[in-house]
Design a protein around this motif. Structure first.
Motif, PDB file in Angstrom:
ATOM      1  N   SER A 340     -64.080   8.045  58.642  1.00 49.59           N
ATOM      2  CA  SER A 340     -63.718   8.714  59.897  1.00 49.59           C
ATOM      3  C   SER A 340     -62.448   9.531  59.741  1.00 49.59           C
ATOM      4  O   SER A 340     -61.537   9.156  58.994  1.00 49.59           O
ATOM      5  CB  SER A 340     -63.519   7.687  61.020  1.00 49.59           C
ATOM      6  OG  SER A 340     -64.656   6.874  61.198  1.00 49.59           O
ATOM      7  N   ALA A 341     -62.391  10.636  60.484  1.00 49.39           N
ATOM      8  CA  ALA A 341     -61.188  11.468  60.562  1.00 49.39           C
ATOM      9  C   ALA A 341     -60.873  11.731  62.032  1.00 49.39           C
ATOM     10  O   ALA A 341     -61.780  11.966  62.839  1.00 49.39           O
ATOM     11  CB  ALA A 341     -61.391  12.785  59.834  1.00 49.39           C
ATOM     12  N   HIS A 342     -59.586  11.658  62.382  1.00 52.10           N
ATOM     13  CA  HIS A 342     -59.146  11.855  63.764  1.00 52.10           C
ATOM     14  C   HIS A 342     -57.977  12.832  63.792  1.00 52.10           C
ATOM     15  O   HIS A 342     -57.140  12.848  62.881  1.00 52.10           O
ATOM     16  CB  HIS A 342     -58.699  10.544  64.401  1.00 52.10           C
ATOM     17  CG  HIS A 342     -59.700   9.433  64.303  1.00 52.10           C
ATOM     18  ND1 HIS A 342     -60.694   9.239  65.226  1.00 52.10           N
ATOM     19  CD2 HIS A 342     -59.855   8.459  63.377  1.00 52.10           C
ATOM     20  CE1 HIS A 342     -61.411   8.187  64.890  1.00 52.10           C
ATOM     21  NE2 HIS A 342     -60.928   7.699  63.763  1.00 52.10           N
ATOM     22  N   VAL A 343     -57.919  13.626  64.851  1.00 50.91           N
ATOM     23  CA  VAL A 343     -56.789  14.524  65.109  1.00 50.91           C
ATOM     24  C   VAL A 343     -56.279  14.226  66.517  1.00 50.91           C
ATOM     25  O   VAL A 343     -57.076  14.084  67.457  1.00 50.91           O
ATOM     26  CB  VAL A 343     -57.199  15.998  64.988  1.00 50.91           C
ATOM     27  CG1 VAL A 343     -56.038  16.908  65.368  1.00 50.91           C
ATOM     28  CG2 VAL A 343     -57.651  16.314  63.565  1.00 50.91           C
ATOM     29  N   TYR A 344     -54.930  14.141  66.682  1.00 49.68           N
ATOM     30  CA  TYR A 344     -54.327  13.729  67.944  1.00 49.68           C
ATOM     31  C   TYR A 344     -53.390  14.805  68.491  1.00 49.68           C
ATOM     32  O   TYR A 344     -52.565  15.355  67.752  1.00 49.68           O
ATOM     33  CB  TYR A 344     -53.529  12.441  67.763  1.00 49.68           C
ATOM     34  CG  TYR A 344     -54.293  11.335  67.084  1.00 49.68           C
ATOM     35  CD1 TYR A 344     -55.158  10.504  67.787  1.00 49.68           C
ATOM     36  CD2 TYR A 344     -54.144  11.109  65.709  1.00 49.68           C
ATOM     37  CE1 TYR A 344     -55.847   9.486  67.149  1.00 49.68           C
ATOM     38  CE2 TYR A 344     -54.826  10.091  65.071  1.00 49.68           C
ATOM     39  CZ  TYR A 344     -55.686   9.281  65.799  1.00 49.68           C
ATOM     40  OH  TYR A 344     -56.368   8.276  65.154  1.00 49.68           O
ATOM     41  N   LEU A 345     -53.488  15.057  69.793  1.00 49.75           N
ATOM     42  CA  LEU A 345     -52.616  16.005  70.482  1.00 49.75           C
ATOM     43  C   LEU A 345     -52.121  15.383  71.774  1.00 49.75           C
ATOM     44  O   LEU A 345     -52.863  14.646  72.451  1.00 49.75           O
ATOM     45  CB  LEU A 345     -53.355  17.308  70.820  1.00 49.75           C
ATOM     46  CG  LEU A 345     -53.904  18.149  69.675  1.00 49.75           C
ATOM     47  CD1 LEU A 345     -54.768  19.273  70.231  1.00 49.75           C
ATOM     48  CD2 LEU A 345     -52.755  18.735  68.852  1.00 49.75           C
ATOM     49  N   GLN A 346     -50.862  15.685  72.140  1.00 47.67           N
ATOM     50  CA  GLN A 346     -50.355  15.320  73.453  1.00 47.67           C
ATOM     51  C   GLN A 346     -50.463  16.529  74.375  1.00 47.67           C
ATOM     52  O   GLN A 346     -49.798  17.543  74.146  1.00 47.67           O
ATOM     53  CB  GLN A 346     -48.893  14.874  73.367  1.00 47.67           C
ATOM     54  CG  GLN A 346     -48.698  13.450  72.878  1.00 47.67           C
ATOM     55  CD  GLN A 346     -47.254  12.988  73.001  1.00 47.67           C
ATOM     56  OE1 GLN A 346     -46.330  13.745  72.721  1.00 47.67           O
ATOM     57  NE2 GLN A 346     -47.056  11.744  73.407  1.00 47.67           N
ATOM     58  N   SER A 371     -52.709  13.113  62.352  1.00 50.01           N
ATOM     59  CA  SER A 371     -54.115  12.953  61.976  1.00 50.01           C
ATOM     60  C   SER A 371     -54.273  11.652  61.206  1.00 50.01           C
ATOM     61  O   SER A 371     -53.295  11.074  60.720  1.00 50.01           O
ATOM     62  CB  SER A 371     -54.582  14.140  61.121  1.00 50.01           C
ATOM     63  OG  SER A 371     -53.795  14.240  59.935  1.00 50.01           O
ATOM     64  N   GLU A 372     -55.511  11.201  61.097  1.00 50.44           N
ATOM     65  CA  GLU A 372     -55.793   9.961  60.387  1.00 50.44           C
ATOM     66  C   GLU A 372     -57.127  10.055  59.679  1.00 50.44           C
ATOM     67  O   GLU A 372     -58.061  10.696  60.172  1.00 50.44           O
ATOM     68  CB  GLU A 372     -55.821   8.779  61.367  1.00 50.44           C
ATOM     69  CG  GLU A 372     -56.177   7.453  60.700  1.00 50.44           C
ATOM     70  CD  GLU A 372     -56.272   6.297  61.682  1.00 50.44           C
ATOM     71  OE1 GLU A 372     -55.363   6.175  62.527  1.00 50.44           O
ATOM     72  OE2 GLU A 372     -57.248   5.528  61.622  1.00 50.44           O
ATOM     73  N   ILE A 373     -57.205   9.410  58.542  1.00 50.66           N
ATOM     74  CA  ILE A 373     -58.477   9.246  57.842  1.00 50.66           C
ATOM     75  C   ILE A 373     -58.620   7.760  57.504  1.00 50.66           C
ATOM     76  O   ILE A 373     -57.644   7.104  57.124  1.00 50.66           O
ATOM     77  CB  ILE A 373     -58.564  10.121  56.577  1.00 50.66           C
ATOM     78  CG1 ILE A 373     -59.963  10.024  55.970  1.00 50.66           C
ATOM     79  CG2 ILE A 373     -57.489   9.764  55.571  1.00 50.66           C
ATOM     80  CD1 ILE A 373     -60.231  11.084  54.918  1.00 50.66           C
ATOM     81  N   GLY A 392     -56.947   2.644  56.199  1.00 49.26           N
ATOM     82  CA  GLY A 392     -56.685   3.929  56.822  1.00 49.26           C
ATOM     83  C   GLY A 392     -55.269   4.403  56.579  1.00 49.26           C
ATOM     84  O   GLY A 392     -54.378   3.607  56.234  1.00 49.26           O
ATOM     85  N   ARG A 393     -55.063   5.706  56.762  1.00 48.49           N
ATOM     86  CA  ARG A 393     -53.737   6.300  56.603  1.00 48.49           C
ATOM     87  C   ARG A 393     -53.516   7.308  57.720  1.00 48.49           C
ATOM     88  O   ARG A 393     -54.365   8.169  57.968  1.00 48.49           O
ATOM     89  CB  ARG A 393     -53.597   6.971  55.238  1.00 48.49           C
ATOM     90  CG  ARG A 393     -52.159   7.350  54.878  1.00 48.49           C
ATOM     91  CD  ARG A 393     -52.050   7.683  53.407  1.00 48.49           C
ATOM     92  NE  ARG A 393     -50.666   7.885  52.977  1.00 48.49           N
ATOM     93  CZ  ARG A 393     -49.833   6.907  52.633  1.00 48.49           C
ATOM     94  NH1 ARG A 393     -50.241   5.653  52.671  1.00 48.49           N
ATOM     95  NH2 ARG A 393     -48.598   7.173  52.243  1.00 48.49           N
ATOM     96  N   PHE A 394     -52.368   7.188  58.375  1.00 52.53           N
ATOM     97  CA  PHE A 394     -51.980   8.090  59.457  1.00 52.53           C
ATOM     98  C   PHE A 394     -50.897   9.036  58.967  1.00 52.53           C
ATOM     99  O   PHE A 394     -49.895   8.604  58.388  1.00 52.53           O
ATOM    100  CB  PHE A 394     -51.473   7.293  60.657  1.00 52.53           C
ATOM    101  CG  PHE A 394     -50.945   8.145  61.775  1.00 52.53           C
ATOM    102  CD1 PHE A 394     -51.819   8.708  62.696  1.00 52.53           C
ATOM    103  CD2 PHE A 394     -49.589   8.375  61.902  1.00 52.53           C
ATOM    104  CE1 PHE A 394     -51.333   9.504  63.733  1.00 52.53           C
ATOM    105  CE2 PHE A 394     -49.093   9.164  62.934  1.00 52.53           C
ATOM    106  CZ  PHE A 394     -49.973   9.730  63.856  1.00 52.53           C
ATOM    107  N   LEU A 395     -51.105  10.329  59.204  1.00 52.00           N
ATOM    108  CA  LEU A 395     -50.156  11.367  58.800  1.00 52.00           C
ATOM    109  C   LEU A 395     -49.549  11.988  60.052  1.00 52.00           C
ATOM    110  O   LEU A 395     -50.248  12.686  60.803  1.00 52.00           O
ATOM    111  CB  LEU A 395     -50.857  12.442  57.968  1.00 52.00           C
ATOM    112  CG  LEU A 395     -51.563  11.940  56.706  1.00 52.00           C
ATOM    113  CD1 LEU A 395     -52.353  13.078  56.061  1.00 52.00           C
ATOM    114  CD2 LEU A 395     -50.564  11.348  55.726  1.00 52.00           C
ATOM    115  N   PRO A 396     -48.268  11.734  60.336  1.00 50.26           N
ATOM    116  CA  PRO A 396     -47.652  12.253  61.562  1.00 50.26           C
ATOM    117  C   PRO A 396     -47.585  13.777  61.567  1.00 50.26           C
ATOM    118  O   PRO A 396     -47.421  14.417  60.524  1.00 50.26           O
ATOM    119  CB  PRO A 396     -46.245  11.649  61.541  1.00 50.26           C
ATOM    120  CG  PRO A 396     -46.325  10.516  60.581  1.00 50.26           C
ATOM    121  CD  PRO A 396     -47.349  10.912  59.567  1.00 50.26           C
TER     122      PRO A 396
END
Length: 417
Positions: A340-346, A371-373, A392-396
């Motif tokens: 899975s891959a995720h992208v986050y926005l406020q 983002s996270e993979i 998993g790894r989260f990249l700020p």
């Protein structure tokens, strides 16, 4: 302040939510043994399996878990690269007693032993018993069932309810329709009390329903209104839709908030690996918050649960937009893997970081949170064993004041006796 404008907005969202439950034509299924089963948040017949008989009315089962959890850089902004490794062993027991006249007693208890080590120190071993469920359930009519005690509530998408609570639950099921009422108090870290109303219906593979949840937490009072749809439209395509509004003492000092979650699963081919792609998008306004007894977990047809918004980040849907793309393999009922891959926005700039497993301040100067993979998988070598793994790894992004990445590794071996 809850103004007339806010009330009108809330009513508009509630009406939109209710359209979920009336948008699909009803099939004439009365009297059919193949009538679809409407989703409910608690069903005494579907509690943990108890396969070992003691008598013809008393059965039990025993299970154990061995678990490892490793995390780094979850706590931020302290100029220290934090790390935590935790080992845990669980021994669980489930018992079911059929007491006659439709009365059922059920209990599920666990004893866990854990050790934890961080970058600062090693902690002493802790042994802790817990009662996950302990209830008595009995029929009130040909279609009604009342359950009292410690219950495990869980909605179809785990977007509204997925927690152990104390209180009472009533369900009435008639054909392809169901109505539920629950008055409960949270357990462990859940401090609020809740009154839940749930109406659901099933049409072939489609499941739909609506919730009204009143939450009382200390001095705060909230009303959550939500609706959902889930359908397998063909052999290759399925979807889940959730929409909700919260009114009252909402998040960020607001009196109103809206949240939407959409998840679409497409099977690519019918070869032996059964590959599939998941497309997801969710967004919550600054005032939106979920019930507090939810988990946001999903399986997407696989063998293990994982957080739909990120294995490491695990955010709440308040002032946050999440885009998800996942690739899954389902070669058999014994094995599944999801990348899975995720992208986050406020949506609204703020110096408060999202309410998530990862803690840290944001700068208020950028919308891109990060983002996270991740990968999550499970293997069942036999009916009595199961191995689950996740990493998993989260990249700020530039929204975070601390730019260092965070990671999480999880493994669990389960044995059922």
């Amino acid at each position: 302040m809850l103004t007339s404008k806010r009330i009108a907005q809330s009513c508009a969202v509630a009406i939109t939510c209710s359209l979920f439950t009336i948008a699909v034509p009803t099939a004439a299924l009365a009297g059919s043994k193949d009538m679809p089963n409407p989703p409910v948040i608690f069903d005494i017949a579907k509690r943990k399996k108890t396969k070992r008989p003691i008598t013809d009315w008393l059965r039990f089962s025993v299970y154990s878990h061995l678990r490892f959890l490793g995390e780094s850089q979850i706590e931020r902004d302290d100029e220290t690269r934090d790390r935590k490794d935790e080992f845990a062993a669980y021994l669980g027991f489930a018992g079911r007693a059929d007491l006659g006249r439709g009365i059922t007693g059920f209990v599920n208890a666990e004893l866990d032993v854990r050790e934890k080590q961080t970058h600062q120190r090693s902690y002493d071993r802790i042994m802790r018993p817990s009662v996950k469920e302990a209830l008595l359930s009995f029929p009130t009519s040909a279609i009604g069932q009342l359950s009292i005690g410690r219950l495990r509530l869980s909605d179809p998408h785990k977007w509204v309810a997925d927690a152990s609570v104390d209180g009472l639950h009533y369900v009435s099921k008639s054909g392809d329709k169901a109505f539920e009422f629950a008055a409960v108090q949270g357990t462990r870290n859940i401090t609020a009390t809740y009154v839940l109303l749930h109406k659901s219906q099933a049409f072939s593979a489609l499941r739909q329903g609506a919730f009204a949840v009143v939450e009382h937490d200390a001095e705060e009072r909230r009303l959550h209104l939500s609706a959902y749809l889930g359908d397998q439209t063909s052999s290759r395509f399925s979807y889940q839709l959730n929409a909700a509004t919260v009114i009252g003492d909402a998040a960020d000092g607001r009196s109103f908030g809206v949240g939407i979650d959409a998840r679409f699963i497409q099977k690519i081919t019918a070869d032996r690996w059964n590959p599939q792609i998941t497309y997801g998008f969710a967004i919550g306004t600054p005032g939106f918050q979920q019930s507090g007894i939810h988990s946001n977990k999903t399986k997407d047809g696989g063998q293990t649960q994982f957080h739909r918004y990120g294995y490491v980040f695990q955010p709440e849907l308040t002032n946050l937009a999440v885009a998800t793309l996942a690739y899954g393999l389902r070669p058999s009922r014994k094995l599944s893997v999801d990348l899975s891959a995720h992208v986050y926005l406020q949506p609204s700039l703020t110096t408060s970081g999202p309410d998530a497993r990862l803690k840290g301040a944001t700068t208020g100067a950028a919308h891109f949170v990060g983002s996270e993979i991740s990968v999550a998988g499970a293997w069942r070598p036999s009916k009595k064993t199961k191995l689950e793994i996740g990493a998993g790894r989260f990249l700020p992004g530039p929204a975070y004041a601390d730019p260092s990445s965070a990671s999480r590794v999880y493994m669990r071996l389960s044995v059922y006796f």
